[in-house]
Design a protein around this motif. Sequence first.
Motif, short mmCIF file in Angstrom:
data_model
loop_
_atom_site.label_atom_id
_atom_site.label_comp_id
_atom_site.label_asym_id
_atom_site.label_seq_id
_atom_site.Cartn_x
_atom_site.Cartn_y
_atom_site.Cartn_z
N VAL A 150 0.85 -1.18 0.00
CA VAL A 150 0.00 0.00 0.00
C VAL A 150 0.89 1.24 0.00
CG1 VAL A 150 -0.22 -0.01 2.53
CG2 VAL A 150 -1.92 1.21 1.13
N CYS A 151 0.53 2.20 -0.83
CA CYS A 151 1.23 3.49 -0.89
C CYS A 151 0.30 4.54 -0.31
CB CYS A 151 1.59 3.85 -2.34
SG CYS A 151 2.62 2.64 -3.18
N HIS A 152 0.67 5.09 0.84
CA HIS A 152 -0.21 6.07 1.48
C HIS A 152 0.57 6.78 2.58
CE1 HIS A 152 -4.07 7.76 2.89
NE2 HIS A 152 -4.48 7.49 1.65
N SER A 153 -0.17 7.32 3.53
CA SER A 153 0.43 8.08 4.63
C SER A 153 1.16 7.15 5.60
CB SER A 153 -0.67 8.83 5.39
OG SER A 153 -1.53 7.89 6.03
N ARG A 154 1.99 7.75 6.44
CA ARG A 154 2.71 6.98 7.45
C ARG A 154 1.74 6.23 8.36
NH1 ARG A 154 8.42 6.26 7.90
NH2 ARG A 154 8.80 5.37 9.95
N LYS A 155 0.64 6.87 8.71
CA LYS A 155 -0.36 6.24 9.58
C LYS A 155 -0.90 4.96 8.95
CE LYS A 155 -4.97 7.10 11.55
NZ LYS A 155 -4.68 6.97 12.97
N VAL A 156 -1.26 5.03 7.66
CA VAL A 156 -1.80 3.86 6.97
C VAL A 156 -0.73 2.78 6.83
CG1 VAL A 156 -2.70 3.01 4.77
CG2 VAL A 156 -3.61 5.11 5.75
N LEU A 157 0.50 3.18 6.51
CA LEU A 157 1.57 2.20 6.35
C LEU A 157 1.82 1.44 7.65
CD1 LEU A 157 4.23 4.15 4.23
CD2 LEU A 157 2.35 2.71 3.44
N GLU A 158 1.83 2.16 8.76
CA GLU A 158 2.08 1.52 10.05
C GLU A 158 0.94 0.59 10.44
OE1 GLU A 158 2.81 4.77 12.69
OE2 GLU A 158 4.90 5.03 12.03
N LEU A 159 -0.29 1.01 10.17
CA LEU A 159 -1.44 0.17 10.48
C LEU A 159 -1.46 -1.07 9.58
CD1 LEU A 159 -4.04 -0.18 12.10
CD2 LEU A 159 -5.23 1.14 10.34
N ALA A 160 -1.23 -0.88 8.28
CA ALA A 160 -1.24 -1.99 7.34
C ALA A 160 -0.16 -3.02 7.67
CB ALA A 160 -1.07 -1.47 5.92
N ALA A 161 0.97 -2.55 8.20
CA ALA A 161 2.06 -3.45 8.55
C ALA A 161 1.62 -4.46 9.61
CB ALA A 161 3.26 -2.66 9.05
N LEU A 162 0.70 -4.08 10.47
CA LEU A 162 0.19 -4.99 11.50
C LEU A 162 -0.59 -6.15 10.88
CD1 LEU A 162 -1.10 -2.38 14.12
CD2 LEU A 162 1.09 -3.60 14.11
N TYR A 163 -1.04 -5.96 9.65
CA TYR A 163 -1.80 -6.99 8.94
C TYR A 163 -0.96 -7.67 7.86
CZ TYR A 163 -5.92 -5.14 11.29
OH TYR A 163 -6.83 -4.75 12.24
N GLY A 164 0.35 -7.44 7.90
CA GLY A 164 1.24 -8.12 6.97
C GLY A 164 1.46 -7.42 5.64
N TRP A 165 0.91 -6.22 5.49
CA TRP A 165 1.11 -5.47 4.26
C TRP A 165 2.45 -4.73 4.33
CZ3 TRP A 165 -2.98 -3.95 0.47
CH2 TRP A 165 -4.09 -4.80 0.56
N GLU A 166 3.06 -4.54 3.17
CA GLU A 166 4.37 -3.90 3.13
C GLU A 166 4.27 -2.48 2.59
OE1 GLU A 166 7.50 -6.34 1.60
OE2 GLU A 166 6.47 -8.18 2.19
N PRO A 167 5.18 -1.60 3.03
CA PRO A 167 5.07 -0.19 2.67
C PRO A 167 5.50 0.10 1.24
CG PRO A 167 7.06 -0.57 3.95
CD PRO A 167 6.30 -1.87 3.95
N GLY A 168 4.76 1.01 0.62
CA GLY A 168 5.09 1.44 -0.73
C GLY A 168 5.05 2.95 -0.83
N ALA A 169 5.65 3.47 -1.89
CA ALA A 169 5.64 4.92 -2.12
C ALA A 169 6.02 5.18 -3.57
CB ALA A 169 6.63 5.63 -1.20
N ARG A 170 5.51 6.29 -4.10
CA ARG A 170 5.96 6.74 -5.41
C ARG A 170 7.34 7.38 -5.28
NH1 ARG A 170 1.12 9.79 -8.77
NH2 ARG A 170 -0.21 7.95 -9.10
N TYR A 171 8.11 7.31 -6.34
CA TYR A 171 9.44 7.93 -6.29
C TYR A 171 9.34 9.44 -6.16
CZ TYR A 171 8.99 9.07 -11.33
OH TYR A 171 8.58 9.56 -12.55
#
Length: 237
Positions: free
Chosen positions: A23-44
């Motif tokens: 998922v590519c989104h805000s820090r809040k979403v990235l941290e929450l998604a990580a709890l469910y096994g999702w990995e952080p993404g971002a545009r260059y």
Amino acid sequence: MVSEFPVFKSHEYPISNTVKKYVCHSRKVLELAALYGWEPGARYTNLRDVRGVSQLGFLDINWKDYDFERHLAAAKAYRPEVTVAQDVVDRAELSKILDQAERLSEYANTVIVVPKDLRLAEYLTSLIPSRYRLGYSVPTRYGGTEIPISAFGQREIHLLGGRPDVQRDLANRLNVASLDTNRFTLDAGFGDYFDGEKFRPHPTGGYEVCLKASLENMNAIWQNYRHVAATMEKESE
């Protein structure tokens, strides 16, 4: 002619039951998604929210105004697990984009090549080397991949964007190894969540509550999915 979509012999080959989710989104979403096994993404073009992460999962691109040198610099700095090359909207550009994919592969474990030109369909899997994962842009109102699904054969696929229910339906016909989406974050802003089949208003609402419910249900629909690993021999019938 493109052959009919092959049947996976998943019971005969070693398989992976892990579809990587980004998922590519805000820090809040990235941290929450990580709890469910999702990995952080971002545009260059926007790496602010992934500064300090131990491993960038997915490095996305600005496809409307693509800048290869900026993309390459971000890949070199962040060493992502996966990144995506520029969309191949014109077959004449394929050679150039494959050259760029080769350079990106110096810094990313996996590079996704996204075929869009319908003229690529008949020889798609031979024109794009198997060391690259194929990208399939999930259809939305903004567009999507128009190449027939059968053209992708048994190649590992990354699903780019779209609704989670549409992604899961496509996985019944494609060999999905990874995906990215942030659609659920948009709906959460309106108090809606993904219930495993569609988006609907959450009974209690709240942005974070909707995010958590969507993540849980998206994980659930992929729980029993199996894809054929790229390194394993495959056959069709």
